[in-house]
Enzyme design. Structure first.
Site, mmCIF file in Angstrom:
data_model
loop_
_atom_site.group_PDB
_atom_site.id
_atom_site.type_symbol
_atom_site.label_atom_id
_atom_site.label_comp_id
_atom_site.label_asym_id
_atom_site.label_seq_id
_atom_site.Cartn_x
_atom_site.Cartn_y
_atom_site.Cartn_z
ATOM 1 C CG ASP A 42 -56.447 27.433 -44.828
ATOM 2 O OD1 ASP A 42 -55.966 27.146 -45.938
ATOM 3 O OD2 ASP A 42 -56.473 26.645 -43.865
ATOM 4 C CB THR A 81 -53.459 23.517 -43.994
ATOM 5 O OG1 THR A 81 -54.309 23.708 -45.131
ATOM 6 C CG2 THR A 81 -53.997 24.320 -42.820
ATOM 7 C CG ASP A 164 -57.225 19.912 -35.778
ATOM 8 O OD1 ASP A 164 -56.471 20.083 -36.759
ATOM 9 O OD2 ASP A 164 -57.898 18.871 -35.623
ATOM 10 C CG HIS A 338 -51.837 26.750 -48.475
ATOM 11 N ND1 HIS A 338 -52.984 26.954 -49.213
ATOM 12 C CD2 HIS A 338 -52.230 26.043 -47.384
ATOM 13 C CE1 HIS A 338 -54.019 26.396 -48.602
ATOM 14 N NE2 HIS A 338 -53.581 25.847 -47.479
#
Length: 545
Positions: A42, A81, A164, A338
């Protein structure tokens, strides 16, 4: 910092450094791999990857010996995200996944809170967008795991992430094990039976958080990046070393410890379930989330990010060592959801004088209030934030909506921090883009994040280097989400034992990952997609046949 979780992380922590190196060269594989491993880091921008690739010696180093695409694109406009993760294993962009942002406004939502989180079921009584029941209902398309199960019902899919939305969007609608960090431990959908490995990891994480953590030792490379940068008169970032008080869960999450727990759980489940060791091809999905928390809370260019990426390199290497011990034939894909942008205070020190924080007057609430006053309309006129999707209040009449739109466009367009304001009609009328994603217009980028049932009436694009955080504070100093390439470009790496590596500097897209992996294991893509198969054979042959 040495992070060792007894029992649960023994699989990772016990591996000697020598075992973490790439296996000896072998003949190019002729049969499909038995396990696919997909890792999303991430907020790992292509820029950040380029800055640190020369420092990697473990997990990333192995991946760099495979097929390297340093200029991958999350090609859409809403580089957040949830949309990013929805592209990685679906082969389609957010306009088709339906995941246009981390959250959107739905005035028909059956509750007072009209904000809808991308991975929730808003119909659950008593829920809100911040206190929600996790669900995959908003993801409109199947994922690679579902393609695999359609071709072979015996294939198993395991998805583990720090968020999640990462676990759900990459795992899809049919997973065998789906686990994410719930704040105090790893959790899943209500009613799911907790495997013994999850129980052990949660117990070990609880034990570890209860202990104080000493500062990590700075390597020479990280020491050169260690400098305190004032963000407010009382708060600075840039010289941290992840010291943590006993019981500080938030600090645990924003540290290399978090990613080791995530990957350890994935490795543990893969080992217990014997993924890749049966007659079927299996899929292990891992969402490493700590880099994003470090980027948001501490920025991308200080000692903190340096320590984070060096530790992640070692953790990925240990994951590979665990998989090597099983003797299975596995293939790996690594990318990001990203990119990211450093805090403007440090950017200005680093030869980017135009970097700035957004003007608070650009918030939809503030600008909408000014419009309401001028047009003599009672109540709010605009709903949204300072950039991205902006909605007209549902109470407006047709005549009022037209007047509000005209005034909003005038005011946004006149502001020196706004690059463009795009209308719903303009975006909907834009054809599918052609050519490399770096050449797309702003309208074409916005079109790939547009869903007529969920997108705003206006989409506001801030100018490059304008950070949409007006008032920074502890935990939130830098962000992503823009139309610009520092948020769109991410690395895409593939590795398999025996393959001949190569590097392709030209742009590709994250929607290309799923069809590439499907071709590698001989699974037909059962639905229309936006991506294409990337040939991982460095010679005249092709892995896309």
């Amino acid at each position: 910092m040495k992070f060792v979780l007894p029992a649960a992380l023994a699989l990772l922590a016990a591996m000697p450094a020598a075992a973490q190196q790439a296996p000896a060269p072998a003949a190019a594989p002729q049969t499909p791999p038995k396990l696919l491993v997909v890792i999303s880091v991430d907020q790992l921008s292509a820029d950040l990857f380029a800055e640190y690739r020369g420092q990697f010696s473990q997990g990333f180093a192995r991946l760099l010996s495979g097929a390297v695409f340093p200029s991958g694109y999350q090609s859409h406009a809403a580089t957040e995200t949830c949309p990013g993760h929805s592209t990685i294993l679906s082969g389609v962009r957010p306009a088709r996944t339906g995941i246009i942002a981390n959250d959107w406004t739905d005035f028909s939502a059956p509750r007072e809170d009209k904000t809808v989180y991308c991975a929730e079921d808003e119909s659950v009584p008593g829920s809100t967008s911040s206190n929600y029941t996790v669900s995959d209902k908003h993801l409109k398309v199947p994922t690679l795991g579902e393609w695999m199960k359609l071709a072979d019902p015996g294939s198993r899919v395991v998805s583990v992430a720090g968020k999640d939305r990462a676990a759900v969007m990459m795992g899809g609608h049919k997973v065998d094990e789906l686990w994410w960090w719930g704040g105090k431990g790893f959790v899943s959908y209500a009613g799911r039976v907790e495997p013994a490995m999850v129980t052990r990891v949660n117990a070990s994480v609880t034990e570890r958080i209860a202990e104080a953590q000493e500062p990590m030792e700075l390597t020479p490379f990280c020491r050169a990046r260690s400098r305190a940068v004032p963000v407010t008169p009382t708060f600075s970032v840039g010289d941290g070393r992840f010291a943590r008080a006993a019981g500080d869960v938030k600090a645990f999450r924003t540290s290399p410890e978090f990613d080791e727990a995530i990957l350890a759980l994935g490795a543990g489940l893969a080992t217990d379930m014997k993924l890749g060791q049966g007659p079927h091809t299996d899929l292990l999905i891992l969402g490493a989330s700590a880099t994003d928390y470090v980027g948001h809370g501490l920025g991308t260019e200080g000692s903190e990010m340096c320590l984070q990426l060096q530790a992640l390199d070692q953790t990925i290497g240990k994951l590979f060592a665990v998989l090597d011990r099983t003797g299975i034939d596995y293939a790996v894909a690594l990318t990001a959801d990203h990119g990211g942008h450093d805090l403007p205070e440090r950017n200005r020190d680093h030869a980017a004088p135009t970097a700035a924080r957004v003007d608070p007057a650009l918030s939809a609430k503030a600008l909408g209030a000014e419009i309401a006053t001028k047009l003599q309309i009672a109540g709010p006129t605009l709903v949204g934030s300072t950039a991205g999707d902006v909605y007209f209040a549902p109470k407006l009449t047709k005549v009022q909506r037209a007047a509000v739109q005209a005034e909003a466009i005038r005011r946004y367009s006149a502001h020196p921090q706004v690059q463009a304001v795009l209308t719903r009609a303009q975006i909907a009328a834009t054809s599918a883009p052609k050519g490399p994603p770096e050449t797309w217009t702003l309208l074409e980028r916005a079109r790939q994040s547009y869903d007529p049932a969920r997108s705003g009436d206006l989409v506001v694009a801030l100018k490059p280097r304008v950070t949409p955080i007006a008032s920074p504070g502890a935990g939130y100093v830098a962000t992503h989400g823009s139309f610009w390439d520092y948020d769109r470009r991410v690395p895409i790496l593939f590795w398999r034992k025996g393959m001949t590596g190569f590097e392709q500097p030209l742009s590709v897209e994250t929607v290309d990952i799923a069809p590439t992996l499907a071709a590698l294991i001989g699974v037909k893509v059962p639905v229309p997609i936006d991506g294409r198969c990337l040939d991982l054979d460095s010679g005249a042959g092709s892995t896309c046949k």
